[in-house]
Every structure is written in structure tokens, then in C-alpha cells.
Design a protein around this motif. Structure first.
Motif, short mmCIF file in Angstrom:
data_model
loop_
_atom_site.label_atom_id
_atom_site.label_comp_id
_atom_site.label_asym_id
_atom_site.label_seq_id
_atom_site.Cartn_x
_atom_site.Cartn_y
_atom_site.Cartn_z
N GLU A 45 0.74 -1.30 0.10
CA GLU A 45 0.02 0.09 -0.28
C GLU A 45 1.02 1.14 0.00
O GLU A 45 0.53 2.08 -0.70
N LEU A 46 2.00 1.13 0.67
CA LEU A 46 2.73 2.51 0.87
C LEU A 46 3.61 2.56 -0.64
O LEU A 46 3.44 3.69 -1.12
N CYS A 47 3.79 1.39 -1.30
CA CYS A 47 4.47 1.45 -2.66
C CYS A 47 3.37 2.14 -3.52
O CYS A 47 3.76 3.08 -4.51
N LYS A 48 2.23 1.55 -3.47
CA LYS A 48 1.07 2.04 -4.40
C LYS A 48 0.93 3.80 -4.51
O LYS A 48 0.49 4.35 -5.20
N PHE A 49 0.74 4.11 -2.92
CA PHE A 49 0.61 5.30 -2.53
C PHE A 49 1.74 6.26 -3.64
O PHE A 49 1.49 7.14 -3.96
N MET A 50 2.99 5.96 -3.20
CA MET A 50 4.09 6.59 -3.85
C MET A 50 3.96 6.48 -5.30
O MET A 50 4.34 7.58 -5.98
N GLY A 51 3.47 5.50 -5.78
CA GLY A 51 3.25 5.53 -7.13
C GLY A 51 2.42 6.57 -7.83
O GLY A 51 2.57 7.36 -8.63
#
Length: 102
Positions: A45-51
Motif C-alpha cells: 500500500e505504501l508503494c502504491k501510494f508513492m506510485g
């Protein structure tokens, strides 16, 4: 203008990597956490938000290119304000509410 286009390409590439849930080692602060602390976070989820934020930042950078192409300083300032607003939003959103904790 070519440098700006390369920057946009870099941000788009990072956005694609992050949206796939990969590249958490590229997130500043997260990559320095000990492994037991990293387990407390939902890295996907953290990576998707950063994306999503990388895509938003690259969109704001398009205004910089347009300002140079059409020689309109107002577009540059609009893109710059948008860029800074996205960064401020990202910092506040990520650091409040324990949104990415498991």
C-alpha cells in the motif's frame, strides 16, 4: 526542455515500479528501518501510494515543459505551486494517522 522530459520520464518510470508494489527500497526513511520495524508497515500500500504521487508529480512537471514550449511563465509557476502542494500533501498524509501500518 530535454532535461525536464527526462525528469518526467524518470518519475513516470518510478511510478510504474511503485504501482506494482515494488521498489520500497527507494522510499527514503523506509529503507533505513530495521527489518522488525518494516514488518509493521503494509509495504504494498505504501508503494502504491508513492506510485500515485510520482504520477501526480510528473503531471505537474508537464506544465514546466509547456511553459517553455509556449513561452508562458504563468504555466511554470502554476506547475511549481502544484508540485510543492503535492509534496506538502504527501508529507502530511504519510506522517499522520498511521495509514500504512498493518
Amino acid at each position: 526542455m530535454i532535461i525536464m522530459l527526462l525528469g518526467i520520464g524518470l518519475f513516470l518510470g518510478l511510478g510504474i515500479v511503485f504501482m506494482r508494489g515494488k521498489g520500497s527500497f527507494l522510499i527514503a526513511g523506509f529503507n533505513t528501518l530495521p527489518p522488525e520495524e518494516k514488518e509493521k508497515y503494509d509495504t504494498i500500500e505504501l508503494c502504491k501510494f508513492m506510485g500515485k504521487m510520482m504520477f501526480a508529480l510528473s503531471f505537474s512537471m508537464v506544465f514546466w515543459v509547456l511553459s517553455e514550449a509556449y513561452d508562458m511563465n504563468g504555466l511554470f509557476y502554476f506547475g511549481l505551486v502544484l508540485f510543492l502542494a503535492i509534496i506538502v500533501f504527501m508529507l502530511i498524509y504519510m506522517n499522520t494517522g498511521n495509514r500504512f501500518k498493518k
